[in-house]
Design a protein around this motif. Structure first.
Motif, PDB file in Angstrom:
ATOM      1  N   TRP A  28      10.410  11.724  -9.663  1.00  8.59           N
ATOM      2  CA  TRP A  28      10.711  10.178  -9.658  1.00  8.59           C
ATOM      3  C   TRP A  28       9.292   9.474 -10.029  1.00  8.59           C
ATOM      4  O   TRP A  28       8.382   9.681  -9.439  1.00  8.59           O
ATOM      5  N   THR A  29       9.486   8.718 -10.981  1.00 12.60           N
ATOM      6  CA  THR A  29       8.119   7.893 -11.376  1.00 12.60           C
ATOM      7  C   THR A  29       8.364   6.453 -10.635  1.00 12.60           C
ATOM      8  O   THR A  29       9.432   6.272 -10.392  1.00 12.60           O
ATOM      9  N   LEU A  30       7.406   5.762 -10.611  1.00 14.40           N
ATOM     10  CA  LEU A  30       7.487   4.356  -9.950  1.00 14.40           C
ATOM     11  C   LEU A  30       8.205   3.654 -11.141  1.00 14.40           C
ATOM     12  O   LEU A  30       9.085   2.772 -10.474  1.00 14.40           O
TER      13      LEU A  30
ATOM     14  N   GLY B 242      10.484  -7.724 -17.320  1.00 13.52           N
ATOM     15  CA  GLY B 242      10.610  -6.411 -18.048  1.00 13.52           C
ATOM     16  C   GLY B 242      10.876  -5.269 -17.628  1.00 13.52           C
ATOM     17  O   GLY B 242      11.848  -5.321 -16.585  1.00 13.52           O
ATOM     18  N   ASP B 243      10.040  -4.332 -17.635  1.00 14.03           N
ATOM     19  CA  ASP B 243      10.342  -3.039 -16.893  1.00 14.03           C
ATOM     20  C   ASP B 243       9.469  -2.763 -15.551  1.00 14.03           C
ATOM     21  O   ASP B 243       9.084  -1.861 -15.130  1.00 14.03           O
ATOM     22  N   SER B 244       8.407  -3.899 -15.229  1.00 10.09           N
ATOM     23  CA  SER B 244       7.639  -3.704 -14.306  1.00 10.09           C
ATOM     24  C   SER B 244       7.902  -4.929 -13.232  1.00 10.09           C
ATOM     25  O   SER B 244       8.852  -5.620 -13.241  1.00 10.09           O
ATOM     26  N   VAL B 245       7.098  -4.951 -12.199  1.00  7.37           N
ATOM     27  CA  VAL B 245       7.238  -6.042 -11.210  1.00  7.37           C
ATOM     28  C   VAL B 245       6.606  -7.265 -11.719  1.00  7.37           C
ATOM     29  O   VAL B 245       5.687  -7.223 -12.734  1.00  7.37           O
ATOM     30  N   ARG B 246       7.067  -8.371 -11.303  1.00  5.63           N
ATOM     31  CA  ARG B 246       6.804  -9.655 -11.679  1.00  5.63           C
ATOM     32  C   ARG B 246       5.278 -10.061 -11.250  1.00  5.63           C
ATOM     33  O   ARG B 246       4.738  -9.424 -10.163  1.00  5.63           O
ATOM     34  N   PRO B 247       4.648 -10.770 -12.108  1.00  8.77           N
ATOM     35  CA  PRO B 247       3.254 -11.118 -11.689  1.00  8.77           C
ATOM     36  C   PRO B 247       3.197 -11.629 -10.256  1.00  8.77           C
ATOM     37  O   PRO B 247       3.811 -12.558  -9.884  1.00  8.77           O
ATOM     38  N   GLY B 248       2.121 -11.290  -9.614  1.00 13.26           N
ATOM     39  CA  GLY B 248       2.024 -11.928  -8.199  1.00 13.26           C
ATOM     40  C   GLY B 248       2.211 -11.022  -7.050  1.00 13.26           C
ATOM     41  O   GLY B 248       2.194 -11.260  -5.911  1.00 13.26           O
ATOM     42  N   ILE B 249       3.146  -9.843  -7.480  1.00 10.90           N
ATOM     43  CA  ILE B 249       3.376  -8.814  -6.308  1.00 10.90           C
ATOM     44  C   ILE B 249       2.497  -7.517  -6.567  1.00 10.90           C
ATOM     45  O   ILE B 249       2.399  -7.043  -7.893  1.00 10.90           O
ATOM     46  N   LEU B 250       1.749  -7.343  -5.646  1.00  8.39           N
ATOM     47  CA  LEU B 250       0.867  -6.031  -5.773  1.00  8.39           C
ATOM     48  C   LEU B 250       1.751  -4.708  -5.435  1.00  8.39           C
ATOM     49  O   LEU B 250       2.286  -4.882  -4.260  1.00  8.39           O
ATOM     50  N   VAL B 251       1.711  -3.650  -6.201  1.00  6.83           N
ATOM     51  CA  VAL B 251       2.525  -2.526  -5.833  1.00  6.83           C
ATOM     52  C   VAL B 251       1.249  -1.458  -5.441  1.00  6.83           C
ATOM     53  O   VAL B 251      -0.005  -1.434  -6.022  1.00  6.83           O
ATOM     54  N   LEU B 252       1.561  -0.846  -4.103  1.00  7.60           N
ATOM     55  CA  LEU B 252       0.567   0.077  -3.646  1.00  7.60           C
ATOM     56  C   LEU B 252       1.175   1.430  -3.337  1.00  7.60           C
ATOM     57  O   LEU B 252       2.451   1.467  -2.940  1.00  7.60           O
ATOM     58  N   VAL B 253       0.662   2.384  -3.320  1.00  9.60           N
ATOM     59  CA  VAL B 253       0.969   3.694  -3.073  1.00  9.60           C
ATOM     60  C   VAL B 253      -0.013   4.279  -1.814  1.00  9.60           C
ATOM     61  O   VAL B 253      -1.295   4.534  -2.143  1.00  9.60           O
ATOM     62  N   ASN B 254       0.454   4.322  -0.745  1.00 15.45           N
ATOM     63  CA  ASN B 254      -0.632   4.894   0.559  1.00 15.45           C
ATOM     64  C   ASN B 254      -1.694   4.056   0.372  1.00 15.45           C
ATOM     65  O   ASN B 254      -2.962   4.210   0.499  1.00 15.45           O
TER      66      ASN B 254
ATOM     67  N   GLY C 231      -1.888   5.187 -12.178  1.00 18.37           N
ATOM     68  CA  GLY C 231      -1.019   5.429 -13.444  1.00 18.37           C
ATOM     69  C   GLY C 231       0.031   4.372 -13.313  1.00 18.37           C
ATOM     70  O   GLY C 231       0.743   4.468 -14.178  1.00 18.37           O
ATOM     71  N   GLU C 232       0.164   3.210 -12.640  1.00 14.97           N
ATOM     72  CA  GLU C 232       0.935   2.286 -12.435  1.00 14.97           C
ATOM     73  C   GLU C 232       2.500   3.022 -12.518  1.00 14.97           C
ATOM     74  O   GLU C 232       3.080   3.735 -11.641  1.00 14.97           O
ATOM     75  N   LEU C 233       3.262   2.555 -13.717  1.00 16.22           N
ATOM     76  CA  LEU C 233       4.708   2.832 -13.710  1.00 16.22           C
ATOM     77  C   LEU C 233       4.947   4.428 -13.764  1.00 16.22           C
ATOM     78  O   LEU C 233       5.848   4.795 -13.420  1.00 16.22           O
ATOM     79  N   ASP C 234       4.023   5.076 -14.501  1.00 17.40           N
ATOM     80  CA  ASP C 234       4.003   6.623 -14.743  1.00 17.40           C
ATOM     81  C   ASP C 234       3.745   7.338 -13.363  1.00 17.40           C
ATOM     82  O   ASP C 234       3.936   8.669 -13.149  1.00 17.40           O
ATOM     83  N   TYR C 235       3.125   6.845 -12.541  1.00 21.03           N
ATOM     84  CA  TYR C 235       2.880   7.548 -11.165  1.00 21.03           C
ATOM     85  C   TYR C 235       4.159   8.317 -10.373  1.00 21.03           C
ATOM     86  O   TYR C 235       5.267   7.878 -10.545  1.00 21.03           O
ATOM     87  N   GLU C 236       4.065   9.542 -10.236  1.00 24.01           N
ATOM     88  CA  GLU C 236       5.126  10.385  -9.870  1.00 24.01           C
ATOM     89  C   GLU C 236       4.829  10.470  -8.129  1.00 24.01           C
ATOM     90  O   GLU C 236       3.946  10.728  -7.623  1.00 24.01           O
ATOM     91  N   ILE C 237       6.089   9.868  -7.750  1.00 20.15           N
ATOM     92  CA  ILE C 237       6.225   9.531  -6.336  1.00 20.15           C
ATOM     93  C   ILE C 237       6.281  10.947  -5.616  1.00 20.15           C
ATOM     94  O   ILE C 237       6.725  12.121  -6.014  1.00 20.15           O
ATOM     95  N   LYS C 238       5.557  11.170  -4.312  1.00 17.17           N
ATOM     96  CA  LYS C 238       5.269  12.428  -3.705  1.00 17.17           C
ATOM     97  C   LYS C 238       6.181  12.262  -2.152  1.00 17.17           C
ATOM     98  O   LYS C 238       6.147  11.292  -1.837  1.00 17.17           O
ATOM     99  N   GLN C 239       6.384  13.491  -1.718  1.00 13.59           N
ATOM    100  CA  GLN C 239       6.998  13.582  -0.635  1.00 13.59           C
ATOM    101  C   GLN C 239       6.329  12.537   0.682  1.00 13.59           C
ATOM    102  O   GLN C 239       4.931  12.597   0.678  1.00 13.59           O
ATOM    103  N   ASN C 240       7.039  11.742   1.363  1.00 12.91           N
ATOM    104  CA  ASN C 240       6.040  11.017   2.485  1.00 12.91           C
ATOM    105  C   ASN C 240       5.420   9.781   2.037  1.00 12.91           C
ATOM    106  O   ASN C 240       4.409   9.426   2.464  1.00 12.91           O
TER     107      ASN C 240
END
Ligand SMILES: [Zn+2]
Ligand SMILES: [Zn+2]
Lengths: 278, 97, 278, 97
Positions: free
Chosen positions: B32-34, B56-68, B76-85
């Motif tokens: 699973w990528t983002l 488009g294929d991303s979140v709209r401007p003004g929303i921050l996406v965070l992993v941990n 890596g934004e959209l290409d980041y591969e989701i990990k367990q937990n």
């Protein structure tokens, strides 16, 4: 810049702090800070910084006081309804600490006046209430090379960070494009609590003091989130300064201020909002 | 199963049934990528108007996406591969004051 | 308790919040809160709660204003030096929100007067500045069954929690014995910044509002730590209510108020301290 | 080696050379309880007057001891056995306002 005996007495409880001392107090006195917005955030920022003995405070806000402000804009008073917010804060500060010089700017910050106002100050506090002013202020601070201590609040949440500090990111590095107008909610239509703006404004004041005193651990490159509903705080790590940032990058497109209301598709005030969806 | 924690704040929760935090289990046969996950959210979780979250294929401007608690731009934004937990956060920025 | 049209206008930006509404605003209006201490914490608590429309605020402090207070006790003014702190705050609130009833108690809270004062209020804010008062207030709140929203600050740090809330721990559950006097530093000898008391006092105000409105996620059983030097927050999980607590346990030893200055070996003020070591 | 993170706040750092955070490695042949560790701190880390930190075989009143942000009273207090990568905190409570 020397301290008077009265100042040494007045600030004795902060001069005694290991991170301040007489030298730090003199630096605070020699500093000038521009506070953009005399509302929910601008009130606690103004009183905290005036109390701490910042030598010169500039306060910019075009607006007059309304009764709907008084639940959170706590330096204003009922008898000042209809009068100027910046004058109201100036009066408050004169009563609290007459040693602080206050310069009021009762104008709407825009592309024509921003640089000449900002250039007079050492650093800038974003206590504004709308998207267009936030982009304008960011770009103006980048062009004038000023650190921007940014706070925002809505409903029961608040956010705070420091932009354009020691090669850290600017607002545009994080948010290259403005949000669609229909997703933006302001304090007028979304509401906010004074305790939230009080927390964020006080946190901004602390960071202002740390920037002036060149302390380590200024909250730059990170964003602090406060959720009042759960009394929880989170600090998130933001991206670095972007080489390709439109304003602070290596070859910026924006080398003078643009029309920010047009860029954002929104007015530079919180009186008029989009579709109030989000 | 790939278990993740999802949270919304700054108003982004309004688009997701006003639930600020939830746990999810994703089929873990595939990676699973983002990018994939945004598609999944669009199809399975969004309860309000799509264009207020996705552009488009991303979140709209003004929303921050965070992993941990780290800006996805560092990962890596959209290409980041989701990990367990992983904790995945969508934070709408505030502009009021 | 109904809201007037003026109140509906005044509080419109918080009535609009999903967690408040007209019903919540009425509850705030019907509530009474005692603020113990009119200093660095008591000032932001007073202004935030008055702004938010708590119907009745009691403010207790025996002290008069000194110039050394004004860097952090931001509701007082230069012209009030030498005058009563509680009267100063009462005047401030009268200007900000004349709908709020303010009851001033210019006395030193002690074992003789505490219960009869506290019993008049729905809940209590600990904005005091010394160990003896903190134990006294805790015990009095347990005996009167009042929730205690407790804040403290020193130098560049602050702490906040809610005691005696929905079967959670009291101050004595966590701290059965007072600290040795020589380890206690107060704001007079250790110093403190107004931005720190501003953050903690605003956080306390938010918790007061949540307790009144019976929101979930009140910060009870947990202690929030703020370190201004690093702008970091931590929430730590405290022990549960102790069955053997001297005051809130199953068979309490303390069933009426004791002599707290003797119990702590310290005066109930921050004017006189121990050896100022720690 | 048993690695732990140690931090002090609320003024407790003053007794430990004013260092708020440090990492330590303890000999891991033996088990370490917090009782043992207090003894170790007394002998190896304390730079100021002992009685301002230790009273009897425990910490003095007014200092909270935490393991991974949890009050040690919930974990067995002195008998708690330290684990790899534990965060141990000593927090002096504040009384000013
Ligand atoms: Zn930039
Ligand atoms: Zn108890």
């Amino acid at each position: 810049m020397e301290l008077t005996n009265r100042e040494i007495a007045r600030y004795s409880r902060q001069i005694i702090l290991p991170g301040i001392g007489v030298k730090g107090q003199k630096r605070l006195k020699a500093s000038s800070v521009l506070i953009v917005g005399a509302g929910g955030l601008g009130c606690p920022v103004s009183s905290n910084l005036a109390g701490a003995g910042i030598g010169t405070l500039g306060i910019i806000d075009y607006d007059n006081i309304e009764i709907t402000n008084l639940h959170r804009q706590l330096l204003h008073s009922e008898s000042s309804i209809g009068k100027s917010k910046v004058e109201s804060i100036k009066n408050f500060i004169a009563n609290l600490n007459s040693d602080v010089k206050v310069q009021t700017h009762q104008v709407l910050l825009n592309s024509k006046n921003a640089l000449e106002i900002i250039t007079k100050y050492d650093l800038v506090v974003d206590a504004s209430d709308n998207v267009a002013t936030r982009y304008l202020l960011n770009d103006a601070c980048v062009l004038e090379n000023k650190t921007l201590i940014s706070g925002s609040a809505l409903q029961m949440e608040g956010q705070m960070t420091v932009y354009n500090y020691k090669n850290g990111p600017c607002y545009r590095c994080i948010f290259p494009k403005p949000p669609p107008p229909e997703t933006v909610q302001n304090c007028g239509d979304g509401g906010v609590l004074g305790a939230i703006t009080g927390v964020i404004g006080s946190l901004q004041s602390m960071e202002v003091i740390k920037v002036i005193l060149d302390h380590d651990d200024v909250l730059a490159g990170k964003l602090l989130l406060y959720d009042g509903a759960s009394c929880s705080f989170r600090t998130i790590k933001l991206r670095n300064k972007r080489q390709d940032c439109d304003v602070c990058g290596v070859t910026p497109n924006i080398t003078k201020l643009i029309d920010y209301e047009q860029f954002c598709g929104m007015a530079a005030s919180d009186k008029d909002s989009g579709l109030n969806i989000l | 199963m790939l278990k993740i924690n999802l949270d919304f704040s700054g108003g982004a929760e309004v688009l997701f049934n006003n639930i600020k935090k939830r746990q999810l289990s994703l089929e873990s046969e595939k990676k699973w990528t983002l990018r994939d996950f945004l598609q999944y959210m669009k199809e399975n979780l969004l309860t309000e108007r799509l264009e207020l979250f996705i552009q488009g294929d991303s979140v709209r401007p003004g929303i921050l996406v965070l992993v941990n608690d780290i800006d996805w731009e560092l990962l890596g934004e959209l290409d980041y591969e989701i990990k367990q937990n992983d904790n995945i956060s969508f934070i709408s920025t505030l502009h009021g004051g």
